[in-house]
Design a protein around this motif. Structure first.
Motif, PDB file in Angstrom:
ATOM      1  N   LEU A 180       0.845  -1.190   0.000  1.00 21.07           N
ATOM      2  CA  LEU A 180       0.000   0.000   0.000  1.00 21.07           C
ATOM      3  C   LEU A 180       0.878   1.238   0.000  1.00 21.07           C
ATOM      4  O   LEU A 180       1.790   1.360   0.822  1.00 21.07           O
ATOM      5  CB  LEU A 180      -0.906  -0.002   1.239  1.00 21.07           C
ATOM      6  CG  LEU A 180      -1.865   1.174   1.422  1.00 21.07           C
ATOM      7  CD1 LEU A 180      -2.869   1.228   0.272  1.00 21.07           C
ATOM      8  CD2 LEU A 180      -2.592   1.068   2.758  1.00 21.07           C
ATOM      9  N   PHE A 181       0.607   2.161  -0.924  1.00 12.53           N
ATOM     10  CA  PHE A 181       1.426   3.357  -1.070  1.00 12.53           C
ATOM     11  C   PHE A 181       0.565   4.612  -0.970  1.00 12.53           C
ATOM     12  O   PHE A 181      -0.489   4.712  -1.604  1.00 12.53           O
ATOM     13  CB  PHE A 181       2.152   3.358  -2.418  1.00 12.53           C
ATOM     14  CG  PHE A 181       3.052   2.168  -2.612  1.00 12.53           C
ATOM     15  CD1 PHE A 181       4.302   2.127  -2.011  1.00 12.53           C
ATOM     16  CD2 PHE A 181       2.636   1.079  -3.365  1.00 12.53           C
ATOM     17  CE1 PHE A 181       5.133   1.030  -2.179  1.00 12.53           C
ATOM     18  CE2 PHE A 181       3.453  -0.030  -3.531  1.00 12.53           C
ATOM     19  CZ  PHE A 181       4.710  -0.058  -2.940  1.00 12.53           C
ATOM     20  N   MET A 182       1.021   5.554  -0.167  1.00 12.26           N
ATOM     21  CA  MET A 182       0.404   6.876  -0.096  1.00 12.26           C
ATOM     22  C   MET A 182       1.161   7.792  -1.052  1.00 12.26           C
ATOM     23  O   MET A 182       2.397   7.877  -0.999  1.00 12.26           O
ATOM     24  CB  MET A 182       0.467   7.432   1.326  1.00 12.26           C
ATOM     25  CG  MET A 182      -0.158   8.811   1.494  1.00 12.26           C
ATOM     26  SD  MET A 182      -1.952   8.823   1.259  1.00 12.26           S
ATOM     27  CE  MET A 182      -2.489   8.021   2.791  1.00 12.26           C
ATOM     28  N   THR A 258      -1.684   6.578   6.931  1.00  9.88           N
ATOM     29  CA  THR A 258      -0.314   6.551   6.422  1.00  9.88           C
ATOM     30  C   THR A 258       0.530   5.550   7.181  1.00  9.88           C
ATOM     31  O   THR A 258       1.420   4.909   6.612  1.00  9.88           O
ATOM     32  CB  THR A 258       0.306   7.963   6.510  1.00  9.88           C
ATOM     33  OG1 THR A 258      -0.487   8.870   5.741  1.00  9.88           O
ATOM     34  CG2 THR A 258       1.729   7.981   5.977  1.00  9.88           C
ATOM     35  N   GLN A 260      -0.250   2.735   8.010  1.00  7.73           N
ATOM     36  CA  GLN A 260      -0.491   1.397   7.470  1.00  7.73           C
ATOM     37  C   GLN A 260       0.183   1.192   6.109  1.00  7.73           C
ATOM     38  O   GLN A 260       0.155   0.083   5.572  1.00  7.73           O
ATOM     39  CB  GLN A 260      -2.012   1.165   7.292  1.00  7.73           C
ATOM     40  CG  GLN A 260      -2.875   1.550   8.478  1.00  7.73           C
ATOM     41  CD  GLN A 260      -2.362   1.009   9.789  1.00  7.73           C
ATOM     42  OE1 GLN A 260      -2.052  -0.162   9.904  1.00  7.73           O
ATOM     43  NE2 GLN A 260      -2.269   1.884  10.788  1.00  7.73           N
ATOM     44  N   CYS A 261       0.792   2.251   5.570  1.00 13.12           N
ATOM     45  CA  CYS A 261       1.364   2.186   4.220  1.00 13.12           C
ATOM     46  C   CYS A 261       2.798   1.660   4.230  1.00 13.12           C
ATOM     47  O   CYS A 261       3.506   1.766   5.236  1.00 13.12           O
ATOM     48  CB  CYS A 261       1.332   3.569   3.568  1.00 13.12           C
ATOM     49  SG  CYS A 261      -0.346   4.197   3.273  1.00 13.12           S
ATOM     50  N   ASP A 262       3.197   1.116   3.111  1.00 12.55           N
ATOM     51  CA  ASP A 262       4.574   0.635   2.956  1.00 12.55           C
ATOM     52  C   ASP A 262       5.528   1.771   2.634  1.00 12.55           C
ATOM     53  O   ASP A 262       6.731   1.666   2.893  1.00 12.55           O
ATOM     54  CB  ASP A 262       4.627  -0.419   1.848  1.00 12.55           C
ATOM     55  CG  ASP A 262       3.885  -1.682   2.248  1.00 12.55           C
ATOM     56  OD1 ASP A 262       4.494  -2.524   2.921  1.00 12.55           O
ATOM     57  OD2 ASP A 262       2.698  -1.806   1.899  1.00 12.55           O
ATOM     58  N   LEU A 264       5.511   6.384   1.511  1.00 11.92           N
ATOM     59  CA  LEU A 264       4.878   7.596   0.984  1.00 11.92           C
ATOM     60  C   LEU A 264       5.767   8.130  -0.125  1.00 11.92           C
ATOM     61  O   LEU A 264       6.978   8.273   0.052  1.00 11.92           O
ATOM     62  CB  LEU A 264       4.672   8.637   2.079  1.00 11.92           C
ATOM     63  CG  LEU A 264       3.935   9.910   1.629  1.00 11.92           C
ATOM     64  CD1 LEU A 264       3.012  10.427   2.737  1.00 11.92           C
ATOM     65  CD2 LEU A 264       4.894  11.020   1.213  1.00 11.92           C
TER      66      LEU A 264
END
Length: 350
Positions: A180-182, A258, A260-262, A264
């Motif tokens: 997951l990417f922001m 954010t 939870q993201c891998d 940004l």
């Protein structure tokens, strides 16, 4: 002992200046440590265990001379022993002047130096291989005999905030088993925003290089049109990986999501600083007119990469000045072909 730190305005600045409190707490474990900030920046320092009290400057105080004067009188009653003015503007110099503090510290400026007992010259180059944003702030502590120790800002989320973010993502069909990417698709202004077509091309590259990528866009409602334009430029396959309507409804929600993201990825700004403070890897594209060393160091903790036009072509102070006048001309020189290999390498190391 009572100590007041003053840092108004931008979220990234307020977050970065919070490193002073950890150092002050080590030096003065029993002191009362208070922080003057604008109300809209509170979310990034909420629950910080080193800060005892927040003193808020509201929009009403900023708009009214009478209310600002009343604010100053309130500050005076607190009888602080030390005040540290990080912001360094006329208004914050007035706040310092109204305190009863014998020790008043700020960056040196000719028109406000008389207010302070100690003034500090800003560094133009790092002395300890940290970013200038970090080193210059910690330099303000030298009059207190606090020596440099590399520190990074931290954001403190509550377990319930993290739990709520996970539930929200799950309900939005975001799968925990997939990356997951922001994406900071937009900067705080056009002068700090990578061209839309170029950004879309980078997103196409991200999807091509990452199996099962899930992409979130960081934008606020009034930026929806500009964010949608970037979405529209993406390839059909890339669009399938973008969850365009999944975003935090508040700054604290954004922070929890954010977390939870891998990683940004995107334009330099407050979101990148927040991701770093959450220990999330960042891939940052700096505006051509900015000095990358102000907010980035190769020695900072974590897996962070920063991109600037000067990394690829000869670039001097004259170019920076021209880039501020005509950002698009210089942004267009920062072609996706330069960035794609860096982005691929960044993704492979996550």
């Amino acid at each position: 002992m009572k100590i007041l730190v003053v840092q108004q305005k931008m979220i990234g600045d307020v977050l970065t200046s919070s490193i002073l409190f950890e150092a002050l707490r080590e030096k003065y474990p029993k002191a009362q440590l208070d922080y003057v900030i604008n109300t809209h920046t509170y979310a990034v320092v909420e629950h910080n265990p080193y800060i005892d009290n927040f003193v808020f400057i509201t929009p009403e105080i900023e708009k009214s001379k009478l209310k600002f004067y009343r604010f100053l009188k309130t500050i005076k009653k607190e009888k602080y022993d030390i005040v540290i003015d990080v912001y360094g503007k006329l208004g914050t110099a007035l706040i310092s002047a109204f305190t009863a503090a014998k020790t008043k510290i700020a960056y040196h400026k000719k028109y406000t130096a008389f207010v302070f007992s100690h003034t500090v010259q800003r560094l133009k180059k790092p002395q300890h291989n940290a970013s200038l944003a970090i080193e210059n702030r910690l330099k303000l502590l030298e009059p207190l005999d606090i020596t440099f120790k590399n520190r990074v800002p931290q954001i403190y989320l509550k377990p319930q905030e993290i739990s709520n973010a996970k539930k929200y993502l799950e309900s939005s069909n975001i799968q925990d088993s997939k990356p997951l990417f922001m994406i900071s698709v937009l900067g705080s202004s056009p002068i700090k925003t990578y061209p839309a077509k170029y950004m879309a091309e980078l997103l196409d590259s991200l999807v091509a290089n990452t199996k099962d990528a899930q992409i979130l866009f960081n934008y606020i409602p009034k930026q929806k049109t500009e964010a949608k334009a970037i979405f529209d430029y993406c390839l059909p396959e890339t669009k399938k990986h973008i969850f365009f309507d999944v975003f935090g409804k508040s700054l604290r929600e954004f922070l929890a999501i954010t977390k939870q993201c891998d990683a940004l990825i995107g334009n330099e700004g407050g979101a990148n600083n927040m991701a770093k403070a959450l220990n999330i890897p960042t891939f940052t594209i700096f505006s051509p007119y900015l000095n990358k060393a102000n907010w980035y160091s190769k020695n900072e903790p974590g897996h962070n990469i920063a991109i600037h036009l000067s990394d690829y072509i000869p670039y001097g102070e004259t170019d920076k000045n021209e880039a501020k006048k005509d950002p698009e001309k210089y942004y267009l020189k920062l072609k996706p072909e330069f960035i794609k290999p860096e982005l691929k390498n960044f993704l492979s190391n996550l």
